[in-house]
Design an enzyme around this catalytic site. Structure first.
Site, PDB file in Angstrom:
ATOM      1  N   ASP A  99     -53.504 -30.750  33.384  1.00 16.75           N
ATOM      2  CA  ASP A  99     -53.159 -31.441  32.138  1.00 16.75           C
ATOM      3  C   ASP A  99     -51.726 -31.964  32.283  1.00 16.75           C
ATOM      4  OD1 ASP A  99     -52.783 -32.277  29.538  1.00 16.75           O
ATOM      5  OD2 ASP A  99     -52.750 -30.267  28.664  1.00 16.75           O
ATOM      6  N   GLU A 102     -45.682 -36.245  26.668  1.00 14.40           N
ATOM      7  CA  GLU A 102     -46.817 -36.099  25.767  1.00 14.40           C
ATOM      8  C   GLU A 102     -46.908 -34.692  25.208  1.00 14.40           C
ATOM      9  OE1 GLU A 102     -51.117 -35.236  24.723  1.00 14.40           O
ATOM     10  OE2 GLU A 102     -49.755 -34.236  26.119  1.00 14.40           O
ATOM     11  N   GLU A 103     -46.586 -33.706  26.033  1.00 14.51           N
ATOM     12  CA  GLU A 103     -46.759 -32.316  25.626  1.00 14.51           C
ATOM     13  C   GLU A 103     -45.799 -31.899  24.508  1.00 14.51           C
ATOM     14  OE1 GLU A 103     -49.117 -30.525  26.326  1.00 14.51           O
ATOM     15  OE2 GLU A 103     -49.949 -31.098  28.269  1.00 14.51           O
ATOM     16  N   HIS A 138     -50.653 -38.691  31.143  1.00 13.02           N
ATOM     17  CA  HIS A 138     -49.241 -38.331  30.978  1.00 13.02           C
ATOM     18  C   HIS A 138     -48.730 -37.532  32.164  1.00 13.02           C
ATOM     19  CE1 HIS A 138     -49.914 -34.087  29.633  1.00 13.02           C
ATOM     20  NE2 HIS A 138     -50.978 -34.572  29.005  1.00 13.02           N
ATOM     21  N   HIS A 145     -52.543 -25.126  30.055  1.00  7.09           N
ATOM     22  CA  HIS A 145     -51.309 -24.532  29.521  1.00  7.09           C
ATOM     23  C   HIS A 145     -51.151 -23.051  29.869  1.00  7.09           C
ATOM     24  CE1 HIS A 145     -50.793 -27.741  26.086  1.00  7.09           C
ATOM     25  NE2 HIS A 145     -51.119 -28.277  27.254  1.00  7.09           N
ATOM     26  N   ASP A 181     -57.403 -37.252  29.586  1.00  6.22           N
ATOM     27  CA  ASP A 181     -56.538 -36.114  29.263  1.00  6.22           C
ATOM     28  C   ASP A 181     -57.334 -34.974  28.641  1.00  6.22           C
ATOM     29  OD1 ASP A 181     -54.207 -34.646  28.892  1.00  6.22           O
ATOM     30  OD2 ASP A 181     -53.643 -35.663  27.040  1.00  6.22           O
ATOM     31  N   ASP A 232     -45.944 -35.345  32.172  1.00  4.81           N
ATOM     32  CA  ASP A 232     -45.335 -34.030  31.947  1.00  4.81           C
ATOM     33  C   ASP A 232     -46.394 -32.940  31.869  1.00  4.81           C
ATOM     34  OD1 ASP A 232     -46.231 -35.126  29.448  1.00  4.81           O
ATOM     35  OD2 ASP A 232     -45.023 -33.635  28.387  1.00  4.81           O
TER      36      ASP A 232
END
Length: 408
Positions: free
Chosen positions: A141, A174-175, A78, A379, A197, A80
């Site tokens: 990520d 995705e997030e 992904h 994150h 991922d 984002d």
């Protein structure tokens, strides 16, 4: 080009997703990165590479002659990055030959990352670590997954290794739980796929949380505090009472492995109205249902105590445990294990304490376990990824898609 070099280019593009946006993708930066990836794929020789109207990027490497009977394998990542931490103006740093000590991320702001706090660092003594400057996340990520997929694709095309059809897809948002919403499974054309991922090198994941989001609205009555006795209903205090009735130890700070949780991830308001935002997670479907029911029971109790319609609850399921869909296709997991072993990587099957696009896609007919990227501390400001882990994942992906299925 090595994977880490691609990765450093990708993190320069601001792609934080926005759950309050109604567009797809939710932020324009994801479309900018998608266009960059399309050009890169076309330059490699993927003539059908393109981005659709919703910002999804697709491309294919046709099967080599004589390999058309091999399975069509998909690789997905992904574009984002999480809105949980600042994701703009990322300043990555490469720490060469990490010595096992405390890392100074930002001298002026005195931001440090130590192995006493993040003991995973000690596994990478002597390696080259890509870290942040302590003010933003890094974006491994999942831009590391994108970089590893495209580096593997480039190597496969240049080497002309025999392989079946390879399907590549990059998703937006995705997030914020929307990555699989508009994914074109028929057009993608894979028999099965892997999201790249995951975390530490060697992880293979095909069990994930069942997930839901809950919004708790508390409606109070505000009166001047000087004359509030017997009249005021303070929505903030009632919201605090609601939260206090949830199990104390069923929150992320006290859980691990297969243990589920309630996570209060936002609260705002005043005496008149307060809103609490939760995510609810559990691997076990029965316990997942119990957690959602507990939310409703607490609301019913407080409505009985403070008056009808004091609390309104909205619960929306996000995704489900893909284990049910992967178990009948465990040969896909075995293929990933064998690819890692062939590249000197020790595979470790672990549960995801989260979810991926693959969970949704598995329920929609595309079995899709998750593979490691090599990254840690996603994150957050202390995110990092070893360069050597990225290189090894490129080797794993090449092995994964070129291994022949002898049963065909």
């Amino acid at each position: 080009m090595r994977a880490y070099q691609r990765f450093l280019q990708y993190v320069a593009v601001h792609t934080t997703s926005n759950e309050n946006s109604e567009t797809c993708p939710s932020t324009e930066g994801q479309r900018v990165l998608g266009q960059m990836l399309v050009r890169e794929m076309q330059d490699m020789g993927m003539t059908d590479a393109g981005m659709d109207a919703d910002g999804y990027v697709y491309g294919h490497i046709p099967a080599t002659e004589g390999m058309e009977d091999q399975p069509s394998i998909g690789l997905i990542a992904h574009m984002d990055v999480s809105p949980s931490c600042a994701g703009e103006k990322i300043h990555p740093q490469i720490l060469h030959h990490y010595d096992g000590g405390t890392i100074c991320l930002h001298p002026e702001k005195k931001i440090f990352m130590s192995p006493q706090e993040f003991d995973s660092l000690l596994a990478y003594v002597g390696q080259d670590l890509i870290v942040t400057d302590g003010t933003t996340l890094l974006g491994a990520d999942d831009k590391a997954g994108i970089a590893e997929i495209l580096t593997a694709a480039e190597q496969i095309i240049k080497s002309d290794l025999p392989h079946g059809k390879i399907c590549i897809g990059f998703t937006p948002d995705e997030e914020i739980g929307r990555g699989a919403d508009r994914f074109n499974i028929p057009g993608f054309g894979a028999d099965f796929a892997y999201t790249v991922d995951g975390g530490a090198l060697g992880e293979i994941e095909y069990e994930n949380f069942n997930a839901a989001a809950a919004v708790i609205e508390v409606h109070g009555v505000n009166i001047h505090p000087g004359s509030a006795k017997g009249k005021m209903k303070n929505a903030l205090l009632i919201g605090m009472q609601f939260h206090s009735m949830l199990p104390v130890f069923e929150n992320p700070a006290y859980t691990q492995g297969y243990e589920g949780f309630y996570h209060l991830c936002g609260m705002e308001g005043d005496e008149e109205k307060a809103v609490l935002h939760y995510i609810i997670r559990d691997h076990d479907s029965g316990k997942f249902a119990e957690k959602k029911n507990r939310i409703q029971q607490i609301a019913a109790y407080l409505n009985d105590l403070f008056g009808e319609n004091t609390i309104a609850v909205q619960i929306k399921d996000s995704y489900y445990n893909m284990k049910e869909k992967i178990m009948p296709r465990l040969e896909i997991v075995k293929r990933a294990e064998q690819a890692m072993q062939a590249c000197g990587v020790v595979p470790r099957i672990v549960p995801i304490r989260g979810g991926t696009d693959g969970a949704r896609l598995s329920y929609e007919g595309l079995p899709c376990p998750n593979l490691s990227t090599g990254g840690h501390n996603f994150h957050g400001r202390f995110e990092y990824i070893p360069v050597q882990s990225m290189d090894r994942m490129v080797d794993v992906l090449c092995q994964l898609v070129t291994a022949q299925d002898k049963s065909r």
